[in-house]
Design an enzyme around this catalytic site. Structure first.
Site, PDB file in Angstrom:
ATOM      1  N   ASP A  46       0.811  -1.218   0.000  1.00 19.62           N
ATOM      2  CA  ASP A  46       0.000   0.000   0.000  1.00 19.62           C
ATOM      3  C   ASP A  46       0.846   1.269   0.000  1.00 19.62           C
ATOM      4  O   ASP A  46       0.423   2.313   0.487  1.00 19.62           O
ATOM      5  CB  ASP A  46      -1.021  -0.003   1.152  1.00 19.62           C
ATOM      6  CG  ASP A  46      -0.381   0.196   2.513  1.00 19.62           C
ATOM      7  OD1 ASP A  46       0.837  -0.075   2.645  1.00 19.62           O
ATOM      8  OD2 ASP A  46      -1.090   0.640   3.434  1.00 19.62           O
ATOM      9  N   ASP A  51       7.058  -0.130   2.657  1.00 14.91           N
ATOM     10  CA  ASP A  51       6.604  -1.059   1.612  1.00 14.91           C
ATOM     11  C   ASP A  51       7.652  -1.149   0.486  1.00 14.91           C
ATOM     12  O   ASP A  51       7.838  -2.214  -0.102  1.00 14.91           O
ATOM     13  CB  ASP A  51       5.269  -0.590   1.032  1.00 14.91           C
ATOM     14  CG  ASP A  51       4.135  -0.645   2.052  1.00 14.91           C
ATOM     15  OD1 ASP A  51       3.306  -1.559   2.001  1.00 14.91           O
ATOM     16  OD2 ASP A  51       4.086   0.250   2.927  1.00 14.91           O
ATOM     17  N   ASP A  76      -1.879   3.712   2.345  1.00 18.77           N
ATOM     18  CA  ASP A  76      -0.865   4.543   2.998  1.00 18.77           C
ATOM     19  C   ASP A  76      -0.053   5.310   1.949  1.00 18.77           C
ATOM     20  O   ASP A  76       1.165   5.452   2.057  1.00 18.77           O
ATOM     21  CB  ASP A  76       0.055   3.637   3.828  1.00 18.77           C
ATOM     22  CG  ASP A  76       0.753   4.385   4.955  1.00 18.77           C
ATOM     23  OD1 ASP A  76       0.513   5.589   5.099  1.00 18.77           O
ATOM     24  OD2 ASP A  76       1.536   3.747   5.687  1.00 18.77           O
ATOM     25  N   TRP A 115       0.785  11.152   5.851  1.00 15.70           N
ATOM     26  CA  TRP A 115       1.400   9.842   5.642  1.00 15.70           C
ATOM     27  C   TRP A 115       1.261   9.434   4.173  1.00 15.70           C
ATOM     28  O   TRP A 115       2.196   8.902   3.572  1.00 15.70           O
ATOM     29  CB  TRP A 115       0.740   8.767   6.519  1.00 15.70           C
ATOM     30  CG  TRP A 115       0.825   9.014   7.984  1.00 15.70           C
ATOM     31  CD1 TRP A 115       1.412  10.084   8.615  1.00 15.70           C
ATOM     32  CD2 TRP A 115       0.302   8.171   9.017  1.00 15.70           C
ATOM     33  NE1 TRP A 115       1.263   9.945   9.969  1.00 15.70           N
ATOM     34  CE2 TRP A 115       0.605   8.795  10.256  1.00 15.70           C
ATOM     35  CE3 TRP A 115      -0.386   6.957   9.021  1.00 15.70           C
ATOM     36  CZ2 TRP A 115       0.231   8.234  11.476  1.00 15.70           C
ATOM     37  CZ3 TRP A 115      -0.747   6.395  10.233  1.00 15.70           C
ATOM     38  CH2 TRP A 115      -0.445   7.026  11.453  1.00 15.70           C
ATOM     39  N   THR A 200       1.197  -6.221   2.845  1.00 15.67           N
ATOM     40  CA  THR A 200       1.774  -5.253   3.792  1.00 15.67           C
ATOM     41  C   THR A 200       0.926  -3.983   3.882  1.00 15.67           C
ATOM     42  O   THR A 200       1.423  -2.920   4.230  1.00 15.67           O
ATOM     43  CB  THR A 200       3.223  -4.903   3.389  1.00 15.67           C
ATOM     44  OG1 THR A 200       3.207  -4.368   2.062  1.00 15.67           O
ATOM     45  CG2 THR A 200       4.116  -6.121   3.440  1.00 15.67           C
ATOM     46  N   ASN A 249      -3.396  -1.002   9.398  1.00 12.74           N
ATOM     47  CA  ASN A 249      -3.780  -1.767   8.206  1.00 12.74           C
ATOM     48  C   ASN A 249      -5.130  -2.454   8.416  1.00 12.74           C
ATOM     49  O   ASN A 249      -5.917  -2.605   7.472  1.00 12.74           O
ATOM     50  CB  ASN A 249      -2.723  -2.827   7.865  1.00 12.74           C
ATOM     51  CG  ASN A 249      -1.477  -2.202   7.267  1.00 12.74           C
ATOM     52  OD1 ASN A 249      -1.503  -1.061   6.824  1.00 12.74           O
ATOM     53  ND2 ASN A 249      -0.381  -2.951   7.261  1.00 12.74           N
ATOM     54  N   TRP A 323       7.983  -2.202   9.882  1.00 11.27           N
ATOM     55  CA  TRP A 323       6.811  -3.071   9.984  1.00 11.27           C
ATOM     56  C   TRP A 323       6.795  -4.124   8.855  1.00 11.27           C
ATOM     57  O   TRP A 323       6.817  -5.322   9.096  1.00 11.27           O
ATOM     58  CB  TRP A 323       5.525  -2.249   9.847  1.00 11.27           C
ATOM     59  CG  TRP A 323       5.202  -1.247  10.908  1.00 11.27           C
ATOM     60  CD1 TRP A 323       4.685  -1.495  12.134  1.00 11.27           C
ATOM     61  CD2 TRP A 323       5.295   0.193  10.809  1.00 11.27           C
ATOM     62  NE1 TRP A 323       4.455  -0.313  12.812  1.00 11.27           N
ATOM     63  CE2 TRP A 323       4.807   0.727  12.037  1.00 11.27           C
ATOM     64  CE3 TRP A 323       5.733   1.083   9.826  1.00 11.27           C
ATOM     65  CZ2 TRP A 323       4.755   2.105  12.288  1.00 11.27           C
ATOM     66  CZ3 TRP A 323       5.674   2.446  10.080  1.00 11.27           C
ATOM     67  CH2 TRP A 323       5.203   2.948  11.289  1.00 11.27           C
ATOM     68  N   ASP A 324       6.706  -3.605   7.625  1.00 10.82           N
ATOM     69  CA  ASP A 324       6.492  -4.494   6.475  1.00 10.82           C
ATOM     70  C   ASP A 324       7.755  -5.281   6.143  1.00 10.82           C
ATOM     71  O   ASP A 324       7.693  -6.431   5.686  1.00 10.82           O
ATOM     72  CB  ASP A 324       6.081  -3.671   5.247  1.00 10.82           C
ATOM     73  CG  ASP A 324       4.797  -2.895   5.501  1.00 10.82           C
ATOM     74  OD1 ASP A 324       4.108  -3.178   6.491  1.00 10.82           O
ATOM     75  OD2 ASP A 324       4.497  -1.993   4.690  1.00 10.82           O
TER      76      ASP A 324
HETATM   77  O1  AGV Z   1       0.698   0.035  10.878  1.00  6.47           O
HETATM   78  C1  AGV Z   1       1.812  -0.214  10.116  1.00  6.47           C
HETATM   79  C2  AGV Z   1       1.545  -0.113   8.619  1.00  6.47           C
HETATM   80  C3  AGV Z   1       2.649  -0.774   7.828  1.00  6.47           C
HETATM   81  O2  AGV Z   1       2.112  -1.525   6.754  1.00  6.47           O
HETATM   82  N1  AGV Z   1       1.512   1.265   8.055  1.00  6.47           N
HETATM   83  C4  AGV Z   1       2.914   1.622   7.859  1.00  6.47           C
HETATM   84  C5  AGV Z   1       3.564   0.348   7.362  1.00  6.47           C
HETATM   85  O3  AGV Z   1       3.675   0.401   5.952  1.00  6.47           O
HETATM   86  C6  AGV Z   1       0.635   2.220   8.655  1.00  6.47           C
HETATM   87  C7  AGV Z   1       1.205   3.204   9.612  1.00  6.47           C
HETATM   88  C8  AGV Z   1       1.141   3.184  10.979  1.00  6.47           C
HETATM   89  N2  AGV Z   1       1.715   4.300  11.478  1.00  6.47           N
HETATM   90  C9  AGV Z   1       2.169   5.032  10.427  1.00  6.47           C
HETATM   91  C10 AGV Z   1       1.865   4.353   9.245  1.00  6.47           C
HETATM   92  C11 AGV Z   1       2.830   6.251  10.324  1.00  6.47           C
HETATM   93  N3  AGV Z   1       3.102   6.957  11.422  1.00  6.47           N
HETATM   94  N4  AGV Z   1       3.156   6.705   9.101  1.00  6.47           N
HETATM   95  C12 AGV Z   1       2.854   6.001   8.017  1.00  6.47           C
HETATM   96  N5  AGV Z   1       2.190   4.828   8.052  1.00  6.47           N
HETATM   97 CA    CA Z   2       2.339  -0.843   4.411  1.00  5.72          CA
END
Ligand code: AGV
Ligand code: CA
Length: 488
Positions: A46, A51, A76, A115, A200, A249, A323-324
């Protein structure tokens, strides 16, 4: 870890013994077999910063995984940019033959715009921008991402699908094609090997193919590896009206999580915040990538991750995590990641906890403490469960006993409710609640708190199913693995 200590325990209470069954299946480092031939992977991402590093990691190991297609959700990221960015990375690295398509599915709860905008900071990187916009345009597949996923799973003729993945893959098989595998790029290469989905982002595309193509699609999925959920730790959603128990997610499309939970025949490996909280993207990690920047994958990964490293100052309590990338690392190197198997769990798909993933067993740490406490109680003459947490009696039984008492207190209202229901009254031995009973009780409890808060919408729950949970990783082992893998 928990395994040995629970083996030592001969007479734990039945509730904890059931938990132990799960804990004892923790995969020990070195215990798993290596993947003998590359497994086919659909990378369903995403467009977030990590990613792209994840894509680099998946491409870095053609002996272990073969990426047969990429689907992108408008989650995202700004998906038009994420599409370009993905194509540019593939082209730069000689993987232009891999089909890439954008999903038409949309958010239940959209990501914050700042984000989503961060994809631009990757898309502009000079390292990946030797293609012009005009050269990029024909590489974009008209097929919606969710249909590309179906075609890759079911073959070109997925009923109702556009069927143009192969043609587009051929079109994308540009003059920079570095396809070492003789793969035609659409996953339909004459063998029946089921495909691994590495997801992811939100689970929307996976839920779509299961909903639309049912058992035929399910049978073609070897495993879904999903970065998502928060099992025994808090979530990372901080939004008005949400209680903070969900991971993003899952929160983006909670019904999709519920749908995937409704397919117990599809093996699901969850890499939740419980594990990813251990792997922040640190300046040190990026410096180390810089020291090996003569390798193209390292230079790219370090540059992409450098876009978020200032978080250590901006948000010291909530840095950017890998994370991913951890999820892909666990696919590539299974013994890197500790797992719990067959964790019965369900998902909340609406209401103030929407996107929450709920395990029905206590955390490994709590279960271990409970087993130790039971062993200690046995050793002390079997006076178990008869003292208050802060009493001299508790001191005599040690810290483990205190923790066990705390856990018991947490379970007390559930047991009381069950007793009431069964009209058994007090006094007798408390029956160990079955998993459906526990679930029912949790559901009632959540519904009640939901009603108490006066929220209008109904809380909706998924089915309960067993999932594999990556619950722990050694951070330094993970960083070392990534550094090694990216020496390409
Ligand atoms: O919750 C983690 C997921 C992962 O797939 N995403 C980011 C990673 O790609 C969402 C996310 C959580 N907090 C974020 C996220 C942040 N502060 N900035 C961007 N994305
Ligand atoms: Ca992601």
């Amino acid at each position: 870890m928990a395994c040995e200590s629970s083996h030592r325990t001969r007479q734990a209470a039945a509730f904890f013994a059931a938990t132990c069954l799960i804990i004892c299946q923790v995969l020990k480092p070195g215990a798993s077999a290596r993947i003998s031939r590359p497994r086919k992977v659909i990378f369903d991402h995403d467009g977030g910063i990590d990613d792209y590093v994840t894509l680099l990691l998946l491409l870095s190991a053609p002996d272990r995984v073969r990426v047969v297609g990429i689907t992108i959700l408008d989650a995202d990221c700004r998906v038009e940019l994420a599409w370009n960015t993905t194509l540019k990375l593939l082209h730069t690295l000689g993987h232009g033959h891999i089909p890439v398509a954008v999903s038409s599915l949309t958010a239940v709860n959209a990501f914050p715009d700042p984000w989503r905008n961060s994809v631009l900071s990757v898309d502009v990187l000079p390292l990946i921008n030797d293609l012009t916009q005009e050269e990029l345009a024909p590489l974009r597949l008209a097929t919606p991402g969710e249909e590309l996923m179906a075609q890759l799973l079911l073959g070109r003729g997925a009923p109702g699908g556009g069927g143009d993945a192969a043609a587009a893959a051929a079109a994308a098989g540009d003059n920079n094609n570095n396809n070492h595998h003789g793969n035609d790029g659409d996953g339909d290469d004459g063998d029946d090997e089921p495909i691994t989905i590495v997801a992811t982002g939100p689970l929307s595309n996976v839920a779509y193919v299961l909903r639309k193509y049912g058992a035929a699609a399910a049978a073609r999925i070897r495993e879904v590896w999903w970065m998502g959920g928060a099992m025994w730790v808090g979530g990372n959603v901080v939004e008005p009206g949400h209680d903070g128990s969900a991971e993003w997610n899952a929160y983006w499309d909670p019904p999709a999580v519920g749908e995937v939970w409704g397919w117990p025949s599809v093996p699901l490996v969850v890499v939740p915040l419980d594990a990813t909280n251990a792997v922040p993207v640190t300046p040190e990690l990026i410096y180390r990538l810089g020291r090996q920047a003569r390798y193209r994958y390292s230079a790219l990964a370090g540059t992409v991750w450098s876009r978020v490293v200032t978080w250590v100052y901006d948000r010291p309590n909530e840095p950017y995590y890998a994370w991913d990338t951890l999820t892909a690392a666990c696919v590539l190197q299974p013994d890197l990641c500790e797992k719990l198997y067959d964790v019965q769990s369900y998902a909340v798909v609406a209401g103030a906890s929407q996107g929450r993933t709920v395990p029905l067993a206590p955390s490994p740490e709590a279960a271990e403490a409970a087993a130790e406490a039971a062993a200690a109680a046995e050793g002390a003459g079997g006076a178990k469960g008869s003292c208050a947490a802060a009493s001299p009696c508790a001191e005599q039984h040690g810290a483990g006993e205190v923790q066990r008492r705390r856990m018991e207190a947490e379970e007390a209202d559930m047991r009381a409710a069950l007793r009431e229901e069964a009209s058994e009254g007090g006094g007798g031995a408390v029956a160990v609640p079955s998993l459906p009973q526990q679930q029912q009780h949790l559901q009632q409890k959540q519904k009640q708190s939901h009603q108490e808060r006066g929220e209008a919408e109904e809380v909706v729950w998924s089915a309960t199913r067993g999932v594999t949970v990556v619950n722990h990783v050694d951070a330094e082992a993970f960083y070392a693995f990534v550094l090694q893998a990216l020496r390409v």
